[in-house]
Design a protein around this motif. Structure first.
Motif, mmCIF file in Angstrom:
data_model
loop_
_atom_site.group_PDB
_atom_site.id
_atom_site.type_symbol
_atom_site.label_atom_id
_atom_site.label_comp_id
_atom_site.label_asym_id
_atom_site.label_seq_id
_atom_site.Cartn_x
_atom_site.Cartn_y
_atom_site.Cartn_z
ATOM 1 N N LEU A 106 -37.955 69.460 -84.291
ATOM 2 C CA LEU A 106 -37.800 68.419 -83.271
ATOM 3 C C LEU A 106 -36.407 67.799 -83.300
ATOM 4 O O LEU A 106 -35.803 67.556 -82.239
ATOM 5 C CB LEU A 106 -38.853 67.331 -83.463
ATOM 6 N N LEU A 107 -35.892 67.517 -84.484
ATOM 7 C CA LEU A 107 -34.552 66.931 -84.569
ATOM 8 C C LEU A 107 -33.504 67.911 -84.057
ATOM 9 O O LEU A 107 -32.572 67.517 -83.337
ATOM 10 C CB LEU A 107 -34.253 66.511 -86.006
ATOM 11 N N ARG A 108 -33.649 69.177 -84.394
ATOM 12 C CA ARG A 108 -32.735 70.184 -83.858
ATOM 13 C C ARG A 108 -32.856 70.258 -82.338
ATOM 14 O O ARG A 108 -31.844 70.311 -81.617
ATOM 15 C CB ARG A 108 -33.056 71.554 -84.470
ATOM 16 N N HIS A 109 -34.088 70.270 -81.846
ATOM 17 C CA HIS A 109 -34.329 70.331 -80.406
ATOM 18 C C HIS A 109 -33.722 69.128 -79.697
ATOM 19 O O HIS A 109 -33.282 69.227 -78.546
ATOM 20 C CB HIS A 109 -35.840 70.393 -80.163
ATOM 21 N N GLY A 111 -31.007 67.586 -80.598
ATOM 22 C CA GLY A 111 -29.557 67.562 -80.657
ATOM 23 C C GLY A 111 -28.945 67.194 -81.986
ATOM 24 O O GLY A 111 -27.713 67.081 -82.088
ATOM 25 N N VAL A 112 -29.751 67.012 -83.043
ATOM 26 C CA VAL A 112 -29.195 66.713 -84.364
ATOM 27 C C VAL A 112 -28.756 68.036 -84.996
ATOM 28 O O VAL A 112 -29.571 68.922 -85.228
ATOM 29 C CB VAL A 112 -30.227 66.005 -85.257
ATOM 30 N N SER A 113 -27.477 68.159 -85.275
ATOM 31 C CA SER A 113 -26.959 69.448 -85.738
ATOM 32 C C SER A 113 -27.115 69.647 -87.234
ATOM 33 O O SER A 113 -27.275 70.781 -87.709
ATOM 34 C CB SER A 113 -25.480 69.581 -85.361
ATOM 35 N N SER A 114 -27.073 68.574 -88.011
ATOM 36 C CA SER A 114 -27.145 68.696 -89.468
ATOM 37 C C SER A 114 -28.506 68.230 -89.960
ATOM 38 O O SER A 114 -28.702 67.055 -90.274
ATOM 39 C CB SER A 114 -26.041 67.868 -90.139
ATOM 40 N N VAL A 115 -29.463 69.144 -89.984
ATOM 41 C CA VAL A 115 -30.802 68.838 -90.484
ATOM 42 C C VAL A 115 -31.316 70.058 -91.237
ATOM 43 O O VAL A 115 -31.224 71.188 -90.751
ATOM 44 C CB VAL A 115 -31.756 68.414 -89.347
ATOM 45 N N GLY A 149 -33.840 69.704 -75.640
ATOM 46 C CA GLY A 149 -33.337 70.843 -74.882
ATOM 47 C C GLY A 149 -32.438 71.781 -75.659
ATOM 48 O O GLY A 149 -31.956 72.773 -75.107
ATOM 49 N N SER A 150 -32.224 71.525 -76.945
ATOM 50 C CA SER A 150 -31.292 72.346 -77.711
ATOM 51 C C SER A 150 -31.907 73.623 -78.271
ATOM 52 O O SER A 150 -31.177 74.520 -78.693
ATOM 53 C CB SER A 150 -30.690 71.526 -78.857
ATOM 54 N N LEU A 151 -33.241 73.707 -78.321
ATOM 55 C CA LEU A 151 -33.900 74.919 -78.819
ATOM 56 C C LEU A 151 -34.806 75.495 -77.740
ATOM 57 O O LEU A 151 -35.343 74.754 -76.908
ATOM 58 C CB LEU A 151 -34.718 74.602 -80.077
ATOM 59 N N PRO A 152 -35.018 76.814 -77.754
ATOM 60 C CA PRO A 152 -35.821 77.446 -76.701
ATOM 61 C C PRO A 152 -37.314 77.195 -76.875
ATOM 62 O O PRO A 152 -37.838 77.157 -77.992
ATOM 63 C CB PRO A 152 -35.499 78.935 -76.852
ATOM 64 N N THR A 153 -38.003 77.008 -75.753
ATOM 65 C CA THR A 153 -39.461 76.858 -75.736
ATOM 66 C C THR A 153 -40.030 77.725 -74.616
ATOM 67 O O THR A 153 -39.317 78.145 -73.697
ATOM 68 C CB THR A 153 -39.879 75.399 -75.500
ATOM 69 N N LEU A 245 -37.983 78.346 -88.636
ATOM 70 C CA LEU A 245 -37.119 78.097 -89.788
ATOM 71 C C LEU A 245 -36.866 79.374 -90.573
ATOM 72 O O LEU A 245 -35.723 79.687 -90.941
ATOM 73 C CB LEU A 245 -37.779 77.047 -90.695
ATOM 74 N N ALA A 246 -37.941 80.127 -90.849
ATOM 75 C CA ALA A 246 -37.809 81.350 -91.635
ATOM 76 C C ALA A 246 -36.925 82.380 -90.935
ATOM 77 O O ALA A 246 -36.125 83.066 -91.585
ATOM 78 C CB ALA A 246 -39.191 81.934 -91.917
#
Length: 277
Positions: A106-109, A111-115, A149-153, A245-246
């Motif tokens: 969710l954080l990546r999605h 827009g948080v880049s460093s997680v 919106g940063s990751l595909p769904t 993640l994997a």
């Protein structure tokens, strides 16, 4: 950025002048909230995150058991956790990352880049001699700005068509995929054309993620290789994030996530369900 951090590396980062923000995402399907476990012992400086109320929304059964939260509500939650723009974040749990990955995704999605996810979770931290503290943790509010919106769904219609042009992976336990048992959803089985790829098979006996080369071999056996269209789902979009993640840890392109997953699919009588291998 590699999506994992080891317990020893995390300890060094926490002792530095720029420690990451720590989020504790303890959650078990059908179990009580993890707040009490958090207060009994957590990594110093961590903030408890409630998966059911902060990492998920609430809607109709056809939206699934853990639909994505409202964007504004998720931003408000992240600010309650003390997050600011530019913060590095590490998330962990006590189930080898299979619930913490939801916060990572969710954080990546958003827009948080460093997680990153703590590899092996709290057990790895304790095994490395890491200290724990007790009690609640209420940080100073942050001011992070988030936007999805940063990751595909994909949605249900795309999931129905996906096997024809790509690889659709089901991250649940094999017996649920085959329809032998179904503890929570109204119908047993899987989305037609999906392949069974239990997320726990990405972990070793100590609960650590397998090395990148072994993960890449595992996903290649399903046809999930560079250049292939890949999507993943689970029961409600939680453990499927661990498969995302994997795949990233294996150096593979980020697959699409079906957030509603089988809980949404099986609540729609117009959607067919397959059983068996």
């Amino acid at each position: 950025m590699r999506p994992l951090v080891s317990a020893s590396d995390l300890a060094a980062e926490l002792a530095s002048s720029t420690p990451p923000r720590l989020l504790d995402v303890r959650w078990i399907l059908g179990g009580p909230p993890g707040a009490e476990e958090f207060e009994r012992g957590h990594i110093p400086g961590a903030v408890y995150v409630d998966l059911d109320t902060e990492l998920a929304g609430h809607g109709a059964p056809t939206d699934g058991r853990h639909p994505l939260p409202d964007e504004d509500e998720f931003q408000a939650a992240a600010r309650r956790w003390g997050l600011d723009d530019g913060d590095a974040v590490v998330v962990y749990d006590d189930v080898s990352g299979t619930s913490a990955s939801r916060a990572w995704w969710l954080l990546r999605h958003a827009g948080v880049s460093s997680v990153r996810v703590l590899d092996g979770g709290l057990a790895a931290w304790r095994a490395a001699g890491g200290a724990v503290e007790t009690g609640a943790s209420v940080p100073e509010p942050g001011g992070v700005s988030l936007a999805f919106g940063s990751l595909p769904t994909i949605d249900a219609d795309r999931a129905a068509d996906f096997p024809a042009g790509g690889v659709l992976l089901d991250a649940r336990a094999g017996e649920r995929f085959r329809g032998e048992v179904e503890p929570v959803d109204p119908r047993a089985g899987h989305i037609p054309g999906a392949r069974s790829a239990p997320t726990v098979d990405s972990l070793d006996a100590e609960g650590l993620l397998l090395p990148p080369d072994r993960l890449a071999e595992r996903f290649a056996a399903f046809g999930a290789v560079p250049g292939a269209a890949v999507a993943v789902y689970c029961g409600s979009g939680v453990t499927a994030a661990h498969t995302v993640l994997a795949m990233e840890a294996a150096g593979l392109p980020t697959p699409a996530l079906y957030p509603g997953s089988f809980s949404a699919w099986s609540n729609d009588p117009s959607r067919p369900v397959a059983t068996g291998e």
